[in-house]
Design an enzyme around this catalytic site. Structure first.
Site, short mmCIF file in Angstrom:
data_model
loop_
_atom_site.label_atom_id
_atom_site.label_comp_id
_atom_site.label_asym_id
_atom_site.label_seq_id
_atom_site.Cartn_x
_atom_site.Cartn_y
_atom_site.Cartn_z
CE LYS A 1 41.69 36.38 39.34
NZ LYS A 1 43.06 36.03 38.94
CD GLU B 1 46.13 39.55 36.86
OE1 GLU B 1 45.33 38.68 36.46
OE2 GLU B 1 46.97 40.08 36.12
#
Length: 340
Positions: free
Chosen positions: A49, A191
């Site tokens: 991500k 993330e």
């Protein structure tokens, strides 16, 4: 580029269609759904991500255009990306990806925020922020619509259609993942992950075929007010945040950490221009120093959890989002379950 589709099996080539204009294909990108699912059987791929800005790129008719997920033109904001795509041998494509900036080997939205909104060459150069455009999907190439092809096939075509050198990168993926891969991302300060069904087509709008698996909670919020700085603080003290539910702006608390001097000063002029006399939030807000604004700016906020009364716990401010409609901002709730 002759023979790009030669390796595509005949049954999949039947899914190809003549493409509409590139900007039409890019008008409604596919979006991931937040999920707490952690167990995955085969048939999924996993991408890191990225903490950046979604950008769709269109090259046709000798011109490159960069579009936000809401259709805003970003050509002047990311000129190095336009230049790299203009130099490609392939002259007709629509691709999906994310523009990021790195700090300490990790994507850093706060650093990227220093570039967002800058369009003059000298301001861009003075920012000192280099960006990278990670491509992860192919919607059109050589006049052919590829969105009906399986994701694995689209990724294979994307790898062969373009040449990757700075600032362009092909987004890597893993064929296995889930809880262990997410834990590794967390350990490295990542993330989280995007899990995607390997055989899925590219469909406009939010889909359960793409899942966001986050290490840290975080989402976008609408700014409905700010408070004045005190002591040595400059610009502002905090932003008051909300999200839409049933057409009304619900208050979710305030964020006053995560700012640096620039992110304290730069929003203030914009917020002053949006001042309104009436509270935009539905229901009371117990903040005596609030300065109400039209609920237009959208902030990206990280936090540890929601409290029982619907407030954010330990929120932190990475930056404002430029390409998000405030009415799209709702409270994100994970789909699925950890045991599934």
């Amino acid at each position: 580029m002759a023979g790009l589709f030669a390796g595509v099996p005949a049954e999949r080539r039947r899914l190809l269609r003549t493409a509409p204009p590139g900007a039409d294909l890019a008008a409604r990108p596919m979006l991931a759904t937040l999920s707490d699912r952690r167990d995955f059987a085969g048939g999924w791929i996993f991408e890191r991500k990225l903490d950046g800005v979604r950008v769709l790129a269109v090259r046709e008719g000798g011109r490159v255009r960069l579009l936000s997920r809401t259709g805003q033109h970003l050509d002047a904001t990311w000129p190095e990306t336009v230049a790299a795509l203009t130099e490609q041998e392939c002259a007709d494509f629509t691709v999906d990806g994310e523009v990021v900036a790195f700090s300490g080997g990790r994507t850093d939205f706060a650093r990227l925020h220093r570039r967002m909104g800058l369009t003059r060459r000298r301001d861009i150069e003075a920012s000192g922020v280099a960006v990278t455009y990670y491509l992860f999907d192919l919607l059109r190439v050589e006049g052919t619509d590829t969105t009906r092809l399986p994701l694995r096939t689209r990724k294979s075509l994307l790898r062969r259609a373009l040449t990757y050198r700075s600032p362009l990168r092909l987004t890597p993926h893993r064929n296995e993942g889930g809880a262990d891969l997410l834990a590794a991302s967390r350990a490295h300060g990542g993330e989280g992950l995007i899990a995607k069904r390997a055989d899925s087509s590219y469909r406009p709008g939010r889909s359960g075929d793409w899942l966001k698996l986050k290490c840290e909670q975080g989402q976008e919020f609408v700014v409905g007010a700010f408070t004045e700085p005190a002591g040595s603080r400059v610009g502002l003290d905090a932003l008051l945040l909300g999200y839409y539910a049933d057409g009304r702006l619900r208050y979710a608390g305030k964020v006053g950490t995560g700012f640096d001097r620039r992110t304290l000063l730069s929003p203030r002029e914009r917020l002053d221009a949006l001042r309104v006399p009436e509270r935009p939030f539905d229901g009371p807000v117990r903040e005596a120093r609030a300065r109400w604004v039209r609920p237009e700016p959208v902030a990206q906020v990280a936090f540890t959890e929601w409290t029982r009364d619907g407030m954010l716990r330990h929120p932190r401010f990475p930056g404002l989002r430029d390409a998000k409609s405030p009415r799209e901002v709702v409270r994100e709730r994970p789909s699925g379950s950890a045991g599934r």
